[in-house]
Design a protein around this motif. Sequence first.
Motif, PDB file in Angstrom:
ATOM      1  N   TYR A  30       0.810  -1.225   0.000  1.00 49.61           N
ATOM      2  CA  TYR A  30       0.000   0.000   0.000  1.00 49.61           C
ATOM      3  C   TYR A  30       0.841   1.271   0.000  1.00 49.61           C
ATOM      4  O   TYR A  30       0.317   2.351  -0.226  1.00 49.61           O
ATOM      5  N   ALA A  46      -2.813   4.974   3.232  1.00 48.10           N
ATOM      6  CA  ALA A  46      -3.434   3.872   2.487  1.00 48.10           C
ATOM      7  C   ALA A  46      -3.445   2.599   3.327  1.00 48.10           C
ATOM      8  O   ALA A  46      -4.432   1.847   3.322  1.00 48.10           O
ATOM      9  N   ARG A 105      -6.158   3.000   5.954  1.00 52.37           N
ATOM     10  CA  ARG A 105      -7.499   2.941   5.371  1.00 52.37           C
ATOM     11  C   ARG A 105      -7.863   1.526   4.932  1.00 52.37           C
ATOM     12  O   ARG A 105      -8.949   1.041   5.221  1.00 52.37           O
ATOM     13  N   HIS A 106      -6.953   0.828   4.258  1.00 60.82           N
ATOM     14  CA  HIS A 106      -7.288  -0.475   3.683  1.00 60.82           C
ATOM     15  C   HIS A 106      -7.134  -1.642   4.658  1.00 60.82           C
ATOM     16  O   HIS A 106      -7.956  -2.563   4.630  1.00 60.82           O
ATOM     17  N   LEU A 107      -6.117  -1.623   5.497  1.00 64.61           N
ATOM     18  CA  LEU A 107      -5.908  -2.748   6.407  1.00 64.61           C
ATOM     19  C   LEU A 107      -6.693  -2.627   7.701  1.00 64.61           C
ATOM     20  O   LEU A 107      -7.106  -3.633   8.273  1.00 64.61           O
ATOM     21  N   ASN A 119      -9.163   0.097   8.317  1.00 64.53           N
ATOM     22  CA  ASN A 119     -10.389   0.868   8.163  1.00 64.53           C
ATOM     23  C   ASN A 119     -10.475   1.962   9.230  1.00 64.53           C
ATOM     24  O   ASN A 119     -11.528   2.206   9.814  1.00 64.53           O
ATOM     25  N   SER A 136      -8.828   5.991  10.106  1.00 60.10           N
ATOM     26  CA  SER A 136      -8.020   7.159   9.749  1.00 60.10           C
ATOM     27  C   SER A 136      -8.011   8.105  10.937  1.00 60.10           C
ATOM     28  O   SER A 136      -9.046   8.345  11.563  1.00 60.10           O
TER      29      SER A 136
END
Length: 144
Positions: free
Chosen positions: A67, A72, A75-77, A79, A81
Motif C-alpha cells: 500500500y 493507504a 485505510r485499507h488494512l 479501516n 483514519s
Amino acid sequence: MRQYLAILLIPLLLLLSACGNNEDEISEIENPEKVAVAFFEALYNEKNAKKAASVCSPRLARIVMHYKSPSAIARHLFNMSYDNVEIRPDDSGVKVREQFKDAAVITVYFDGYYQNDRIKEVKRLSLVQINDKWVIDKILKDPF
C-alpha cells in the motif's frame, strides 16, 4: 601527504558511521505490547510505513508495503483514519495478553481525532516470536 590524509579520514569515517541511527526500525521488540503500540505509533503518528513494516512477519510486511503510504495502509488494512491518536495496549489487569510460549494476542485501544471528530477504536493483533523478537503476524477480526 596521502598518508596524513588517510590517517585523518579513516577515524572520521568510523565516527560518522557510528553516529547514524536507523529511524526505519523499531528497537523495542522484547515485549509484544510494546511492539504492537510501536507499530501503530509508526503508522498513525510518525507516518512511517517502513518502520511499521519492520515489526511485521515477512508475509504481513509485504502486504503493508504493497500500500506504500501510511494513510493507504490505515485505510485499507484497518479501516481507521486519524489526524492524531493516542494508542495504548489493554492494561485492565484481568487479561493483559493471551500469551503462550511464542505467540500472543494483543488488544490495542485507540483514542484520537479525524477531521475534528473524536474516534475511539479497538484492534487485536496476533504476534509470534521469531528469533527472540516479537513480530506482528496477523490482524485479527474486530472483537466487537
